[in-house]
Design an enzyme around this catalytic site. Sequence first.
Site, mmCIF file in Angstrom:
data_model
loop_
_atom_site.group_PDB
_atom_site.id
_atom_site.type_symbol
_atom_site.label_atom_id
_atom_site.label_comp_id
_atom_site.label_asym_id
_atom_site.label_seq_id
_atom_site.Cartn_x
_atom_site.Cartn_y
_atom_site.Cartn_z
ATOM 1 N N THR A 70 1.304 11.169 -39.261
ATOM 2 C CA THR A 70 2.619 10.545 -39.186
ATOM 3 C C THR A 70 2.551 9.034 -39.008
ATOM 4 O OG1 THR A 70 2.744 10.853 -36.778
ATOM 5 C CG2 THR A 70 3.604 12.634 -38.170
ATOM 6 N N HIS A 121 15.083 11.210 -46.257
ATOM 7 C CA HIS A 121 16.538 11.380 -46.323
ATOM 8 C C HIS A 121 17.159 10.677 -45.125
ATOM 9 C CE1 HIS A 121 16.147 14.511 -49.460
ATOM 10 N NE2 HIS A 121 15.030 14.800 -48.819
ATOM 11 N N ARG A 134 -4.219 12.410 -34.304
ATOM 12 C CA ARG A 134 -4.625 11.356 -33.385
ATOM 13 C C ARG A 134 -6.110 11.078 -33.588
ATOM 14 N NH1 ARG A 134 -0.498 10.578 -29.887
ATOM 15 N NH2 ARG A 134 0.949 12.326 -29.558
ATOM 16 N N GLY A 147 -8.447 20.915 -45.575
ATOM 17 C CA GLY A 147 -7.383 21.696 -46.184
ATOM 18 C C GLY A 147 -6.073 21.595 -45.438
ATOM 19 N N ASN A 149 -8.625 18.908 -54.579
ATOM 20 C CA ASN A 149 -8.868 20.347 -54.634
ATOM 21 C C ASN A 149 -7.587 21.072 -55.045
ATOM 22 O OD1 ASN A 149 -9.999 22.999 -54.030
ATOM 23 N ND2 ASN A 149 -11.446 21.942 -52.702
#
Length: 212
Positions: free
Chosen positions: A192, A141, A207, A169, A111
């Site tokens: 993550t 980094h 989760r 979204g 999208n």
Amino acid sequence: MTGTPRDPAADPAADPAAAVRAEVDADPRTMWQRMTAGELYHADDPAIAAAGLAARSACWRLGQTDPADEASYDAQLRDLLGTVGEDVIVWPGLRVDYGTNIHLADGVFLNVDATILDVCPVHIGKDTRIGPGVQLLTPLHPLTDHALRATGWEYGAPVTIGENCWFGGNVTVCPGVTVGDNVVVGAGSVVTRDLPDNVLAVGTPARVVRQL
């Protein structure tokens, strides 16, 4: 693999930047090859900088193209990205680092305003649907060595998304994450860590809330 890959600069050294430079000087690979392999590299390398500028220019031109001119839009998209399958739809606003490390399987839908930062490979599986404003991020980094980070050294980790997924979204997927098949990620979530097949995941960090 998790979304927090090992910092390759984390090992103690008297002068990490000098040690990295010595490693790079002894490495027969190009800086681009180091980058895509997830190893420390310098983004101001001339070849990398030129590729990044070319990709930003290509994204700008794509954004100026009328989506109704499907032939031109599709041709530009295929020139920009590494692999584009059949029946792929990418709506306007796409932003990439380089483009050539992005691989879209058949039936992928992106999208508006997708951001895919591809210092390492990004693979999106067949029939996956990505909502507006989603970010797929591979750059990293140095975390613990502030001097090394300040002198411009970077690295990355790939992102892999399975087949028939649906991302709401403004989902963000962090470096090093692998998402399985048939996964739904709720709007605004930050992924993550890896997600297995057939789950609904929501939140920050995302989760698993139930099986699908």
